[in-house]
Design a protein around this motif. Sequence first.
Motif, short mmCIF file in Angstrom:
data_model
loop_
_atom_site.label_atom_id
_atom_site.label_comp_id
_atom_site.label_asym_id
_atom_site.label_seq_id
_atom_site.Cartn_x
_atom_site.Cartn_y
_atom_site.Cartn_z
N SER A 179 0.87 -1.18 0.00
CA SER A 179 0.00 0.00 0.00
C SER A 179 0.90 1.22 0.00
CB SER A 179 -0.92 0.01 1.23
OG SER A 179 -1.74 1.18 1.22
N GLU B 197 1.01 5.63 -1.14
CA GLU B 197 0.34 6.83 -1.64
C GLU B 197 1.35 7.69 -2.38
OE1 GLU B 197 -2.10 9.03 1.02
OE2 GLU B 197 -3.16 7.26 1.79
N HIS C 197 -3.66 13.03 -6.21
CA HIS C 197 -3.14 12.15 -5.17
C HIS C 197 -3.89 10.82 -5.24
CE1 HIS C 197 -0.67 15.07 -2.88
NE2 HIS C 197 -1.46 15.93 -3.46
N ARG D 182 -4.00 6.48 -3.97
CA ARG D 182 -3.55 5.41 -3.06
C ARG D 182 -3.52 4.12 -3.89
NH1 ARG D 182 -7.35 5.59 0.50
NH2 ARG D 182 -6.24 7.02 1.89
N TRP E 123 -7.25 13.89 0.47
CA TRP E 123 -5.94 14.44 0.80
C TRP E 123 -6.04 15.95 1.05
CZ3 TRP E 123 -2.29 17.97 -0.79
CH2 TRP E 123 -0.99 17.78 -0.32
#
Length: 711
Positions: free
Chosen positions: A216, A218, A230, A232, A259
């Motif tokens: 995971s 970002e 942005h 993820r 974000w």
Amino acid sequence: MIDSGGADPKPLILVVDDDRMSREMARSALEEQGYVVAEASDGDEALKVFEARRPRLVLLDLQMPVLDGFGACEELRRRYPEDHSPILVVTGNEDREAVDRAYEVGATDFTHKPVNWPLLVHRVRYLLRVSEAFGELRRSQASLASSQRIARLGSFEWDADSNEMRWSDETYRIFGLVPGSVDASYESFWKRVHPDDREAARDQIRESLSQSKQFSVEHRVQRLSGEPRHVRQQGEIVEDASRPGTWVHGTIQDVTEQWDAQQKINFLASYDSLTGLVNRRLFREQLERAMAAAAERGHSLALLFMDLDRFKRINDTLGHDAGDQILKVVAERLRLHVRGSDLVARGEDGNETAAVSRLGGDEFTVLLSKIARAEEAGDVARRILRVLPEPISVDGQEVAITGSVGIAVYPSDGQDVDALVRHADAAMYHAKDRGRNNCQFFSDSMNAQSLRKLTVEGRLREALERGELRLHYQPIVDLRTGAITGAEALLRWNHPELGTVSPTEFVPVSEETGLIVPIGEWVLRSACRQAKEWQDAGYLDVMMSVNVSIRQFAHHDLRDTVARALQDSGIDPSYLELELTESFMMQDDEAAATVLRDLRAMGVRVALDDFGTGFSSLSYVTRFPLDTLKMDRCFVRDIDTDPAAAGIASAVISMAHSLDARVVAEGVDTEEQANFLRAQGCDEMQGFLFSEAVPAEEFVRLLQLERDTPS
């Protein structure tokens, strides 16, 4: 011929054939198996029946008058592109070209005449099952695509071995692309990732997959328009024996709005919404960190506490909106006129963050995180007071504002945040009592500090001659084996009247007065003799680390001093390491590089002390010949609780190793910190977890205990 009727509960089959006998045979065979049958004698009729009844399957003869089977099949697919009902064509011969053409116009399957009806019924049943399965798959895919579009959640498959990749339509849209407009390749995917994030994100994913089956991360993506978003990105390895490679199923979600919202929340939690300055909460955190850093590094800091004069009268006369305008102008003037060297910290992006805060109302603070003399704080305060009264235009009126500033200096005016703020506040009220529009130091402690400083300076001049100075040694320990590999020589002073004087108090005095030069030479010679004694006693692998002051470098005979210490003690130069600070190298980088090269040519090792607390520029680090980077305790303290601190520590370790330098972590006080550093490949540590700095005889006992303990 057209059959009419309502909705059929059983599957409806449309039989299209110009031969009546063939239609009847088909009807009989299909109805016997429970199907409902509709008939058409040519292609035109078939189109009308299809429109009216929407059969589940079409049994279509190719050779017919009016509109043959080829034309009917092609028209059905053109008119109803979302209808995927199977079309089973029947041809009277085994003409391969006819079969190929049938597939080209949309046929699902074919059979030859004469028809074996029992077998044909089985084929119909199979095609219906397949059609239903594909229908469910299409509905599932459509539902997934809709959900992904609503959630801005794209998906992908990636073979981590070959970098083969497949994207969903929403992945294209997240990148700002039309689905299918570019090749869905690994290279295209990472080309869309923001160039400043690309390498770190890719490395993090690879590292995560090497340790587990999930990741995971970002990061930002950059659309063709230049707009950053942005995202993820998450994924996991999926075991699939049916195809080669290491397949990762992943998702990429546009989290820009979340974000942005979080950034606003973070801003409101730490900054004043009116002026944009640091608020009271973040100010206290910054002050606490600055005081801890000052304590560790042995320097002073100053806190300026400013209150606007008669601001309440302005508020009451002109209104709160006018007061808010004045507060904004004051905040901007403070930003502009507090120079770069008066800054407290660096933000996450590496830019300097001004140490200007609004505590509330008309109260402002300026934090000077490092000062050499208390008078520097007075200079800054007077600079602020000079620019503050410049007229401010508020609703057509010219308003002049002044301020009163109180100054408290750490450590003399307070050892904790509350005490320092309280004393600065008291000094500010003293400034108001003195007529406003002036600055005042916290006077009582200022006098006490001056007296103490003069006393320390006078006694320090005699301390070396009287043998009051001592060296203590803090063990440096191999993180992998736990063995003592070195010692850092640390200066201590115990005066018969003053008692134990802290190094943070007397070392700065020795720097200012130049006493550090003879004291530093005594430290170097004493440490070398002690190292030789340990070697003669059989402790052969202990490296001696000695701090070198910038004043010793400026004295221009550091090389000769080191050479004499080595010769007089008889120690092998490879067992001496000199610790220098970044400010040492910034004074005259060419001269510093020459001295360091000469020292290394003598066989002496060179370490960069307190790395990360000064300029920490790679251009400087790579320019100098270094053997060791010592990571400052401010990065070590929070590595087990603060991801940012952990990331910085990991980066320092990686960078040092890339330069073929060892890494020593300072201030390691807990097992959790040691475990993290060990996992990141840090070489050595020193700190209270193993031992504080101890006298030479106690250090020998530690070495003896290690020797006597079975490995």
